[in-house]
Scaffold this motif. Structure first.
Motif, short mmCIF file in Angstrom:
data_model
loop_
_atom_site.label_atom_id
_atom_site.label_comp_id
_atom_site.label_asym_id
_atom_site.label_seq_id
_atom_site.Cartn_x
_atom_site.Cartn_y
_atom_site.Cartn_z
N LEU A 234 7.06 -0.79 12.07
CA LEU A 234 6.38 0.07 11.11
C LEU A 234 6.63 1.54 11.43
O LEU A 234 6.92 2.35 10.53
N LEU A 235 6.55 1.91 12.71
CA LEU A 235 6.81 3.29 13.11
C LEU A 235 8.24 3.69 12.78
O LEU A 235 8.49 4.80 12.29
N ALA A 236 9.19 2.80 13.05
CA ALA A 236 10.59 3.10 12.77
C ALA A 236 10.82 3.28 11.27
O ALA A 236 11.54 4.20 10.85
N MET A 237 10.20 2.42 10.46
CA MET A 237 10.35 2.55 9.01
C MET A 237 9.78 3.85 8.51
O MET A 237 10.37 4.52 7.64
N LEU A 238 8.61 4.25 9.03
CA LEU A 238 8.01 5.52 8.63
C LEU A 238 8.92 6.68 8.99
O LEU A 238 9.15 7.59 8.17
N GLY A 239 9.44 6.68 10.22
CA GLY A 239 10.33 7.76 10.65
C GLY A 239 11.58 7.85 9.81
O GLY A 239 11.97 8.94 9.36
N LEU A 240 12.23 6.72 9.58
CA LEU A 240 13.45 6.72 8.78
C LEU A 240 13.19 7.13 7.34
O LEU A 240 13.98 7.88 6.73
N PHE A 241 12.06 6.67 6.78
CA PHE A 241 11.74 7.01 5.40
C PHE A 241 11.54 8.52 5.25
O PHE A 241 12.02 9.13 4.29
N ILE A 242 10.81 9.14 6.18
CA ILE A 242 10.59 10.58 6.10
C ILE A 242 11.92 11.33 6.18
O ILE A 242 12.16 12.27 5.41
N PHE B 115 4.69 -0.27 3.03
CA PHE B 115 5.29 -0.03 4.33
C PHE B 115 5.56 1.45 4.60
O PHE B 115 5.46 1.90 5.74
N VAL B 116 5.94 2.21 3.56
CA VAL B 116 6.32 3.61 3.78
C VAL B 116 5.36 4.59 3.12
O VAL B 116 5.46 5.79 3.36
N GLY B 117 4.46 4.11 2.28
CA GLY B 117 3.39 4.95 1.75
C GLY B 117 3.78 5.85 0.60
O GLY B 117 3.34 5.67 -0.53
N ALA B 118 4.61 6.87 0.88
CA ALA B 118 4.89 7.91 -0.11
C ALA B 118 6.13 7.58 -0.92
O ALA B 118 7.25 7.95 -0.55
N THR B 119 5.96 6.90 -2.04
CA THR B 119 7.10 6.50 -2.87
C THR B 119 7.24 7.38 -4.11
O THR B 119 7.99 7.05 -5.02
N VAL C 208 9.26 20.70 10.04
CA VAL C 208 8.08 19.99 10.53
C VAL C 208 8.21 18.48 10.30
O VAL C 208 7.95 17.66 11.20
N LEU C 209 8.61 18.10 9.10
CA LEU C 209 8.74 16.67 8.79
C LEU C 209 9.82 16.01 9.63
O LEU C 209 9.68 14.85 10.04
N THR C 210 10.91 16.74 9.90
CA THR C 210 11.97 16.18 10.73
C THR C 210 11.48 15.94 12.15
O THR C 210 11.77 14.89 12.75
N ILE C 211 10.72 16.89 12.70
CA ILE C 211 10.16 16.72 14.04
C ILE C 211 9.23 15.52 14.08
O ILE C 211 9.28 14.69 15.01
N VAL C 212 8.37 15.39 13.07
CA VAL C 212 7.44 14.26 13.01
C VAL C 212 8.20 12.94 12.93
O VAL C 212 7.89 11.96 13.62
N ALA C 213 9.23 12.89 12.06
CA ALA C 213 10.01 11.66 11.89
C ALA C 213 10.72 11.26 13.19
O ALA C 213 10.73 10.09 13.57
N LEU C 214 11.30 12.23 13.87
CA LEU C 214 11.99 11.94 15.13
C LEU C 214 11.00 11.45 16.19
O LEU C 214 11.33 10.57 17.00
N ASP C 215 9.79 12.00 16.17
CA ASP C 215 8.77 11.55 17.13
C ASP C 215 8.35 10.11 16.83
O ASP C 215 8.10 9.32 17.74
#
Length: 253
Positions: A105-113, A145-149, A233-240
């Protein structure tokens, strides 16, 4: 502050409420962007197991306000076609969600962002009635799974000859219905959100104010600066998120 959920301090709660205002203002003006930004803001403060449920409730409130204000411009024929697929998609997504490991789930969120920030959004030509139903189904599976569609849904509407107001308004009513279905599905799955409800309510109120004031507020700031900072900011969050999904620890944590 007794209304705070476990693990969230007063500063973080205040920050989330303020962010809800600005993300709703962004979405009211452009139709997209706010949901992804809110997802990023929640990622560092909300437990992974409830991120998408909390996000769904906050976005339900935000999109409901936007749909109410802009409903006169919505294309309701497209909405009902979309809903046929959405009901099926949410049911399928809820069934799949039960078996989803946290790191996936974390990986999917990061990749989606990262995709939403850096990959150009596709235009889908020649959508007919079946295409809109299919789009409703696909986006509703994804939303579990990714929320923001929102960007995906807007890509469905762009080729259909709608003007800007119709696109934003139709997307608003579609997102409102989709988030409603998603929240109901998460309730059936058994995700406990009661401790989060006071904070979510405060974020919804601030989000509605942001929706009303969005265009005027955004006109006063540099769009180029805002977009650059948002991407950073979003890139940093996604990478984290991807770091956490991979199990990589930071020294000192």
């Amino acid at each position: 502050m007794t209304f705070l959920p476990p693990g969230v301090d007063a500063f973080t709660a205040t920050l989330l409420i303020v962010i809800s205002f600005f993300t709703s203002a962004l979405t009211a003006a452009f139709g997209i962007g706010g949901g992804v930004a809110m997802l990023g803001a929640l990622a560092g403060t909300v437990p992974p197991a409830v991120i998408l449920a909390v996000h769904g409730l906050v976005q339900l409130g935000s999109n409901m306000g936007r749909a109410f204000i802009q409903k006169d411009h919505a294309n309701w024929r497209l909405f009902w076609l979309f809903m046929v697929g959405a009901v099926i998609g949410v049911a399928l997504g809820a069934w799949l969600f039960r078996a989803m490991p946290e790191h996936v789930l974390l990986a999917m969120l990061g990749l989606f962002i990262l995709v939403m920030v850096w990959v150009p959004k596709p235009r889908i030509p020649g959508l007919d009635r079946a295409g809109m139903v299919l789009g409703g189904g696909i986006s509703s599976v994804l939303t579990m799974f990714v929320g923001a569609t929102g960007p995906f849904i807007q890509s469905l509407l762009l080729p259909l000859g709608l003007d800007r107001r119709q696109i934003v308004a139709t997307q608003a009513v579609m997102m409102t219905a989709q988030h409603t279905l998603k929240v109901v599905a998460f309730g059936f799955i058994g995700i406990a959100l009661v401790p989060w409800l006071p904070l979510i309510a405060a974020m919804v109120v601030s989000g509605f104010i942001g929706t009303v004031m969005g265009t005027k507020l955004l006109d006063r700031m540099s769009e180029r600066f805002f977009q650059i900072m948002l991407k950073i900011v979003l890139t940093i969050v996604a990478l984290d998120l991807l770091r956490r999904a991979a199990g990589i620890t930071i020294p000192g944590q």
